[in-house]
Design an enzyme around this catalytic site. Structure first.
Site, PDB file in Angstrom:
ATOM      1  N   ASP A   1       0.856  -1.043  -0.010  1.00  0.00           N
ATOM      2  CA  ASP A   1      -0.024  -0.073  -0.018  1.00  0.00           C
ATOM      3  C   ASP A   1       0.901   1.359  -0.041  1.00  0.00           C
ATOM      4  OD1 ASP A   1      -2.166  -1.745   0.212  1.00  0.00           O
ATOM      5  OD2 ASP A   1      -2.250  -1.636   2.301  1.00  0.00           O
ATOM      6  N   GLU A   2       1.886   1.195  -0.597  1.00  0.00           N
ATOM      7  CA  GLU A   2       2.713   2.292  -0.752  1.00  0.00           C
ATOM      8  C   GLU A   2       2.365   3.405  -1.591  1.00  0.00           C
ATOM      9  OE1 GLU A   2       3.905  -0.861  -1.107  1.00  0.00           O
ATOM     10  OE2 GLU A   2       5.420  -1.232   0.381  1.00  0.00           O
ATOM     11  N   GLY A   3       1.361   2.999  -2.646  1.00  0.00           N
ATOM     12  CA  GLY A   3       0.848   3.896  -3.496  1.00  0.00           C
ATOM     13  C   GLY A   3       1.623   3.391  -5.071  1.00  0.00           C
ATOM     14  N   LYS A   4       1.800   2.188  -5.094  1.00  0.00           N
ATOM     15  CA  LYS A   4       2.391   1.682  -6.310  1.00  0.00           C
ATOM     16  C   LYS A   4       1.298   1.828  -7.540  1.00  0.00           C
ATOM     17  CE  LYS A   4       2.463  -2.394  -4.288  1.00  0.00           C
ATOM     18  NZ  LYS A   4       2.107  -2.051  -2.923  1.00  0.00           N
TER      19      LYS A   4
ATOM     20  N   ASN B   1      -4.952 -10.411  -3.250  1.00  0.00           N
ATOM     21  CA  ASN B   1      -4.777  -9.713  -1.749  1.00  0.00           C
ATOM     22  C   ASN B   1      -4.185  -8.318  -2.365  1.00  0.00           C
ATOM     23  OD1 ASN B   1      -2.644 -10.425  -3.334  1.00  0.00           O
ATOM     24  ND2 ASN B   1      -1.561 -11.398  -1.400  1.00  0.00           N
TER      25      ASN B   1
ATOM     26  N   GLY C   1      -4.589  -4.415  -3.889  1.00  0.00           N
ATOM     27  CA  GLY C   1      -5.276  -3.648  -4.167  1.00  0.00           C
ATOM     28  C   GLY C   1      -4.646  -2.397  -4.355  1.00  0.00           C
TER      29      GLY C   1
ATOM     30  N   THR D   1      -4.730   1.364  -6.207  1.00  0.00           N
ATOM     31  CA  THR D   1      -5.803   2.474  -6.134  1.00  0.00           C
ATOM     32  C   THR D   1      -5.445   3.585  -7.119  1.00  0.00           C
ATOM     33  OG1 THR D   1      -6.217   2.334  -3.870  1.00  0.00           O
ATOM     34  CG2 THR D   1      -7.207   4.037  -5.028  1.00  0.00           C
TER      35      THR D   1
ATOM     36  N   GLN E   1       2.046  -6.119  -3.095  1.00  0.00           N
ATOM     37  CA  GLN E   1       2.518  -5.925  -1.812  1.00  0.00           C
ATOM     38  C   GLN E   1       3.932  -5.232  -1.639  1.00  0.00           C
ATOM     39  OE1 GLN E   1       1.518  -9.488  -3.457  1.00  0.00           O
ATOM     40  NE2 GLN E   1      -0.411  -8.722  -2.856  1.00  0.00           N
TER      41      GLN E   1
ATOM     42  N   THR F   1      -9.730  -4.827   1.897  1.00  0.00           N
ATOM     43  CA  THR F   1     -10.524  -5.365   3.088  1.00  0.00           C
ATOM     44  C   THR F   1     -11.231  -4.285   3.784  1.00  0.00           C
ATOM     45  OG1 THR F   1      -8.679  -5.513   4.471  1.00  0.00           O
ATOM     46  CG2 THR F   1      -9.373  -7.482   3.363  1.00  0.00           C
TER      47      THR F   1
ATOM     48  N   PRO G   1      -8.639  -0.843   8.792  1.00  0.00           N
ATOM     49  CA  PRO G   1      -8.062   0.181   9.353  1.00  0.00           C
ATOM     50  C   PRO G   1      -6.231  -0.100   9.210  1.00  0.00           C
ATOM     51  CG  PRO G   1      -9.236  -0.196  11.201  1.00  0.00           C
ATOM     52  CD  PRO G   1      -9.478  -1.311  10.194  1.00  0.00           C
TER      53      PRO G   1
ATOM     54  N   LEU H   1       3.692  12.382   0.803  1.00  0.00           N
ATOM     55  CA  LEU H   1       4.480  13.626   1.286  1.00  0.00           C
ATOM     56  C   LEU H   1       3.375  14.473   2.291  1.00  0.00           C
ATOM     57  CD1 LEU H   1       7.333  14.612   1.984  1.00  0.00           C
ATOM     58  CD2 LEU H   1       6.849  16.211  -0.111  1.00  0.00           C
TER      59      LEU H   1
END
Ligand code: GDP
Ligand code: IMO
Ligand code: MG
Length: 434
Positions: A15-18, A40, A42, A44, A227, A304, A307, A335
């Site tokens: 979820d680093e923003g790939k 698995n 996601g 965005t 991932q 999912t 949080p 940032l």
């Protein structure tokens, strides 16, 4: 001839923003290839205010005409893939002739998803808190050589027998669910899988040779990580990891191409850190500050809705995985989420049993008791949201980025200041030159 390919890999717990970074780059590529993981993931992407969350389809799909490959290393849930393609089409994205999946990609069956939940619940307090998408059991079957692959769908004579092997592997562990017909009736499952035959006939391919052909013709290919490095089966925080290789080696195994086909390795790093699911997280913070970062960064799982746990950037771990991946350049995302802070702690090294260690303790018990040693960087207290020119960034924001670059020895190549395509600072003109 120089190879025109880049890998975009997460360097934290996912979820680093790939997705955003890959979408931004896809414009300059001819093809995007996923090499591992499954639904698995996601990823965005927000385009003109429209949000897309991609799970199996590569993040290049939103750019007209770009080719999208799914390699043999991916665990493919046919239902998710079919739904994702239908949803994209319904939203006006033409996928025809643009998506290809390797014959060897393993299939996720309903029993894998049930088994995933059962196994994890059975761990009690040690639960990994998986996404319950059947990932662990599917890769386990692959290693045990009972897994089903895309090619098996086309062989009506053996499909049911092969499904039987999978069911036998899991049924005894499933308690009451082990008798549910929709999960353990091989002939019903075979019929269901055959219903996906038209979809797979259209998209099945020999992905490795296709990618090599594109590269030989001077085309630009992007390898899309799923991932992050700290979830890698071997080099992550085992056992709190996923079941695939999220670090650089996964590309070559997952697509069937040699290391020489990679040009530049980009590492995507969130300006702080998050983790969804259980497992050690030495720089985790709790309380009001964590809540406000979670809200500002909209840190809720894309798959999912859970949080995400929140914490400070861990440079010690970052240096370790940068070495594993041979990272050439960094993309720093989110940032803007740090805009309001007076000061930003950054973990430089660790203390284990009173002794300072600059390398991350590699064994799990030591890592669990490692205490971060922090440096504090002055905040900038000014909005960077949506900035797209480097010279507009506040001085202290530049200093924060320079600090990360200096301490890791890797240049920063892209900075993300918001979730939209436009909210991006490209530090380097050509991402395909290393
Ligand atoms: P991925 O799995 O690495 O693709 O990341 P996810 O899509 O799961 O999570 C990243 C989240 O951060 C998504 O909601 C993105 O829209 C959002 N995002 C990406 N880059 C930025 C950024 O620079 N600033 C902000 N505020 N949000 C971002
Ligand atoms: P993207 O590609 C964040 C985490 C799960 C769990 C562990 C094992 O969007 O960055 P699994 O279902 O894979 O067996 O779960 O890994 N996890 C992720 N966390 N982003 C992801 O993907 C993840 N994929 C798996 O939360 O802790
Ligand atoms: Mg994600």
């Amino acid at each position: 001839m120089k190879v025109k390919s880049i890998a975009v890999l997460g360097l934290q717990w996912g979820d680093e923003g790939k997705g955003k970074v890959i979408d931004f780059l896809s414009d300059q590529c001819d093809a995007v290839a996923r090499f591992g993981g499954g639904a698995n993931a996601g990823h965005t992407i927000v385009v003109n205010g429209d949000k897309f969350i991609l799970k199996l389809v590569p993040s290049g799909i939103l750019h007209e005409g770009k080719l999208c490959f799914i390699g043999a290393g991916v665990a493919c849930d046919p239902e998710v893939l079919q739904n994702e393609i239908s949803e994209l089409e319904a939203r006006g994205i033409s996928t025809k002739g643009r998506i290809f999946i390797d014959f060897g990609a393993h299939l996720v069956l309903p029993i894998h998803k049930v088994s995933d939940g059962f196994r994890d619940a059975g761990r009690g307090k040690g639960a990994i808190d998986t996404t319950k998408r059947g990932i662990g059991p599917t890769y386990a079957d692959k290693s045990s050589r009972v897994g089903l692959r895309v090619a098996d769908i086309f062989d009506g004579n053996t499909l049911e027998t092969k499904i039987g092997y999978v069911i036998d592997t899991h049924r005894n562990n499933l308690g009451d669910r082990g008798t549910d017909e929709s999960i353990v009736n091989a002939s019903r499952l075979a019929q269901n899988l055959r219903s996906y035959e038209p979809l797979f006939r259209e998209i099945v391919s020999d992905v490795g040779p296709e990618i090599l052909r594109l590269l030989a013709n001077g085309k630009r290919v992007l390898f899309e990580g799923a991932q992050g490095a700290l979830l890698d089966l071997d080099y992550g925080t085992y056992p709190y990891v996923t079941s695939s290789h999220t670090t650089i080696g996964g590309i070559f195994i997952g697509l069937g191409i040699p290391p020489s086909s990679l040009g530049t390795a980009i590492g995507v790093v969130k300006a702080y850190m998050t983790r969804v699911g259980s497992g050690p997280f030495p720089t985790e913070i709790n309380g009001k500050l964590a809540d406000s970062l979670r809200e500002k960064g909209r840190e809720y799982g894309s798959v999912t809705g859970r949080p995400r746990r929140v914490g400070w950037l861990d440079l010690a771990n970052l240096r370790r995985v940068i070495n594993i991946n041979g990272t050439d350049k960094l993309a720093i995302t989110k940032l803007d989420v740090l805009d309001e802070l007076d000061e930003i702690p950054v973990c430089e090294s660790y203390e284990v049993d009173g002794a300072k260690v600059s390398d991350v303790p590699s064994n799990h018990p030591d890592f669990c008791k490692a205490k971060p040693v922090y440096s504090k960087i002055k905040g900038w207290k000014q909005s960077t949201a949506g900035m797209n020119k480097i010279d507009r960034l506040p001085k202290n924001a530049r200093a924060y980025l320079d600090y990360i670059s200096e301490k890791t020895g890797v240049p920063i190549w892209l900075i993300s200041t918001g979730y939209s395509r436009e909210d991006t600072i490209f530090v380097d003109a050509d991402p395909f030159s290393s």
